[in-house]
Design an enzyme around this catalytic site. Structure first.
Site: not given
Ligand code: GAL
Length: 665
Positions: A111, A150, A328, A337, A378-379
Site C-alpha cells: 500500500r 495514515e 485505531e 508489526w 493475519q497475525m
C-alpha cells in the site's frame, strides 16, 4: 449530522466488509451494536472492489454494507481509498509510484505506492473521492469521513520522483524569486554548490557526503506542503458533496514527516492510531524501559499523542468545537508489526481506552473487528478471532460500554495552565543536524512532557504561535530549534514563566547560526550567548553540583549581568540560568534533573503539582480526575483523593488499574 463535538464519548471499530461473506454482515452488525459500538470505519482500502475496471464502479456491495450497518443504527466513517491505488491504475500511470532516497522505485504489492506530487494521481484521487462523496455524501448513516489512511506511513512522504523534482523547483522559485537569493540563503558558496538557475537544483539524495542542511530543510517544508495540498484536494471535494459531515484523518505515533497542525487545519476531527505495545517495541529504543513497561506500554508516549492530536483537532474550529478521536486502537492482543509482539497485560486494553477518554477523545475505535485469516495482517489480533467468534477485545468493548453508562468524561475543551511547544520545523532541523546521535526535538519534548506528567500535570502540546500560548501560566519549550520572530514577540509579551531547554533558538529559519550567536532573538528575553556545544557518549555524563547530571550534551553559555545562575556544573560553568520569567537549561538533564527544573518552574508559575507514586499518572477531565497505574505493583492512592469521592475503581490501584475521582455527591 453536525460538525459539533459529540455529546457523549463512545466506542468504534474498523471493519472490512469486503473481506467477509455478505451473509455474515448482519451478524457482525448485530454483535457490534450489542457490544455498545457506535461508529464503524469502512472503505479506506477498497478501491479495487469499488472500481474493478477503470471507470466502472461497483457500488452494490457498499450500498448493502451501508444498509446492514444502518439497520443496527451504527454510524459510518467512510474512508477514501487513496492509500491503495489498484493495479490497473498503476499500470496506466507507472510514474505515479514513489521513488525512495536510494533512487529505487517502490512498487505495487502492498500500500501507499504513490507520490504525493504526481498530478495524474492527484486527479485520480479527486475522481474517486468525488464519486464516493456523490454516492454516499448525504446517506443518513454517514457520520464522518476519513481522508486516505495514515499519510506518510512506510516512509512515503519524501518522494524522489521526477514529479516531486519539478514541483520542488517551482516551489523554490516561488520562495526565493531569484537564484542568487537562494544561493545566499543556503550558503552555496561552501563547497562550490552554487546554482545558475532553479532547473539545476536536484532533490537532496545520493550525494557523496552530507547534503546542505538548508537544501534539506527546504525539501522537508516542501514535502510537508505537498501532503497538505494532497489532503485539501479531497476535503474540498467532500465538503462540496457532503456538507455538514465532519472530515478526519488518522495520523500516526512518533511520526513527523509533515506538519500535522497544517493538515489538521482542513479537518474537523484529528484522529490517530494508538498501538502502545508496538510503539514500546519499535519507538522507545531503550531495553530497560521496554522490559519495565512490557505488556502495558510507555506511560507517557501514547498520552503525549493524545495531547498533541487534541490540539490538532482544534486547528480548524477552535477550542470549543475541537474534536479528536483514536481511530485505531490496539486491541487487548498482540500486533503483527513489532520485532516482538507480547500480549498486553490483563487490564492494559482497558487502561488505554480510559486514558484516551480522560484526555478528551470522543471515540476510541478498535483496529480491527475480525482478525483476518489471509494476507499481510493475519497475525494481528482483532476483536473477533479469524473464525468470527469473540476474542478478548470483544468482551472489553462490553465492559467499557457498561462503564460509560455510569461515568461520562467530557471531551476536553478547556486550556491547561501549562503548554509545551512541539514544532515540526524544529523536529526536521533536529533530524537533519542532530546535536548528538540520540537527540531530537521529539526526544527532548517527550522528556519534559514525562516530567510534567510525573508531577501530575495535564498538559496541552501546542505549536509556537501567539494564540497557542495566550493565557498560559507556564510555557515549556524543550528544544525550539528555530524560534519564529513572531513567537519571540509573543513570548516577550507573555506573563507566563518560560522554561527553555538547550538548543532553543539555535538556528535561523534558513538553517544558519543566527546573527549574534544563539539563542538569536530570544536574547531579548534572557541575555545569554551560546558559545559551544559539547556532546558525549552515555558513559560520560556531565555532573552537576547537586548530584544530578546532564546526559549527552551541554552548552557553554556566556551570560549578561542581569542573568542569575541557578545551578552549576561541578566544574563551575552555568547549568541553569534565569532572567525575569525565563529560565534556560544549558544541557539535557537526566530524569531527576528534569523533575527538579519542571517543579521549580511550576512553583514559580504558581501551578500546583503533586509527587505521584512511581509509574502512576493522573489526568484532569473537567471535574473528574483519572488515575492510572502503569507499574508492576499495587499502589495506595488514597492521598490523591483529597475531598473528592470515588467514581470508578478502588483506592488500592492494581497494575493496569484505572480509578476516577469526582466531586463528592
Ligand atoms: C495501521 C494501519 C492499519 C493497520 C494497522 C495494523 O498503521 O492504519 O491499516 O495496518 O496499522 O496495526
Amino acid at each position: 449530522m453536525s460538525l459539533k463535538p459529540l455529546s457523549r464519548q463512545t466506542l468504534g471499530v474498523c471493519y472490512y466488509p469486503e473481506h467477509w461473506p455478505e451473509d455474515r454482515w448482519p451478524q457482525d452488525a448485530r454483535m457490534m451494536a450489542e457490544a455498545g459500538i457506535d461508529f464503524v470505519r469502512i472503505g479506506e482500502f477498497a478501491w479495487s472492489q469499488l472500481e474493478p475496471e477503470p471507470g466502472e464502479f461497483d457500488w452494490s456491495w457498499l450500498d448493502r454494507a451501508f444498509e446492514v450497518l444502518a439497520s443496527e443504527n451504527l454510524k459510518i466513517v467512510l474512508g477514501t481509498p487513496t492509500a491503495t491505488p489498484p493495479k490497473w491504475l498503476v499500470d496506466r500511470m507507472p510514474d505515479m509510484l514513489p521513488i525512495g532516497p536510494d533512487g529505487k522505485v517502490r512498487g505495487f504489492g502492498s500500500r501507499r505506492h504513490y507520490c504525493f506530487s504526481h498530478e495524474g494521481y492527484r486527479a485520480e484521487c479527486a475522481r474517486i473521492t468525488k464519486a464516493l462523496a456523490e454516492r454516499y455524501g448525504d446517506h443518513p448513516a454517514l457520520a464522518a469521513w476519513q481522508t486516505d489512511n495514515e499519510y506518510g506511513c512506510h516512509r512515503t512522504t519524501l518522494s524522489y520522483t521526477p514529479a516531486a523534482l519539478s514541483a520542488f523547483r517551482d516551489w523554490l522559485a516561488q520562495q526565493y524569486q531569484s537564484i542568487d537569493a537562494l544561493n545566499r540563503s543556503w550558503g552555496n558558496v561552501f563547497w562550490s554548490m552554487e546554482y545558475r538557475n532553479f532547473d539545476e537544483i536536484e532533490l537532496p539524495m545520493g550525494a557523496v557526503a552530507q547534503l546542505n542542511p538548508s537544501h534539506l530543510i527546504d525539501f522537508r517544508r516542501f514535502a510537508s506542503q505537498e501532503v497538505v495540498a494532497f489532503n485539501r484536494l479531497q476535503t474540498e471535494i467532500i465538503r462540496r458533496h457532503s456538507p455538514g459531515r465532519p472530515i478526519s484523518h488518522n495520523f500516526m505515533g512518533k511520526f513527523f514527516e509533515f506538519d500535522h497542525y497544517a493538515v489538521s487545519a482542513d479537518l474537523e476531527i484529528a484522529a490517530w492510531d494508538a498501538y502502545p505495545l508496538g510503539f514500546l517495541d519499535r519507538e522507545i529504543g531503550d531495553l530497560d524501559l521496554m522490559q519495565r513497561y512490557m505488556g502495558v506500554g510507555h506511560p507517557d508516549f501514547d498520552a503525549f499523542h493524545h495531547d498533541l492530536y487534541r490540539t490538532c483537532g482544534q486547528m480548524r474550529h477552535g477550542l470549543e468545537d475541537g474534536r479528536w478521536w483514536v481511530m485505531e486502537q490496539q486491541p487487548p492482543g498482540p500486533l503483527n508489526w513489532g520485532a516482538f509482539n507480547p500480549e498486553p497485560k490483563p487490564g492494559a486494553g482497558r487502561l488505554w481506552v480510559w486514558e484516551a477518554f480522560a484526555a478528551g477523545a470522543e471515540v476510541v475505535s478498535f483496529f480491527r473487528w475480525r482478525q483476518p485469516s489471509f494476507a499481510q495482517e493475519q497475525m494481528h489480533e482483532g476483536l473477533l478471532l479469524p473464525d468470527g467468534t469473540p476474542n478478548q477485545g470483544y468482551e472489553l468493548c462490553k465492559e467499557i460500554t457498561a462503564e460509560l453508562e455510569t461515568l461520562q468524561p467530557a471531551p476536553v475543551n478547556t486550556r491547561s495552565d501549562v503548554a509545551i511547544i512541539f514544532d515540526y520545523d524544529s523536529q526536521w532541523m533536529s533530524e537533519i543536524m542532530p546535536v548528538a546521535a540520540d537527540a531530537s526535538h521529539f526526544d527532548s519534548v517527550l522528556r519534559s512532557y514525562a516530567a510534567l506528567r510525573r508531577a501530575g500535570i495535564s498538559v496541552d502540546i501546542v505549536p509556537p504561535t501567539a494564540e497557542a500560548i495566550a493565557g498560559r501560566k507556564l510555557i515549556v519549550m524543550p528544544m525550539l530549534v528555530h524560534c519564529p520572530e513572531a513567537f519571540t514577540q509573543a513570548l516577550s509579551e507573555s506573563d507566563a514563566v518560560i522554561l527553555a531547554g538547550p538548543w532553543t533558538g539555535a538556528k535561523s529559519s534558513n538553517f544558519t547560526i543566527p546573527e549574534g550567536l544563539p539563542p538569536g532573538t530570544l536574547r531579548n528575553l534572557i541575555d545569554i550567548t551560546l558559545r559551544r556545544v559539547e556532546t558525549r557518549r552515555p558513559f560520560a555524563p556531565f555532573a552537576l553540583e547537586d548530584g544530578n547530571t546532564f546526559a549527552g550534551w551541554r552548552e557553554d553559555i556566556a551570560a549578561g549581568e542581569d542573568v542569575s545562575v541557578l545551578e552549576r556544573l561541578e566544574t563551575g560553568e552555568p547549568a541553569v540560568l534565569r532572567q525575569g520569567n525565563m529560565i534556560y537549561l544549558a544541557g539535557r538533564g537526566d530524569d531527576a534533573m528534569q523533575d527538579k527544573q519542571i517543579r521549580r518552574a511550576l512553583d514559580l508559575a504558581k501551578v500546583p503539582w503533586i509527587d505521584l507514586p512511581e509509574d502512576v499518572r493522573v489526568r484532569k477531565n473537567g471535574p473528574l480526575t483519572f488515575v492510572f497505574n502503569y507499574g508492576q505493583g499495587t499502589c495506595d492512592i488514597s492521598s490523591l483523593m483529597g475531598n473528592q469521592s470515588l467514581k470508578m475503581g478502588t483506592l488500592n490501584l492494581v497494575p493496569c488499574g484505572v480509578t476516577c475521582f469526582g466531586p463528592a455527591s
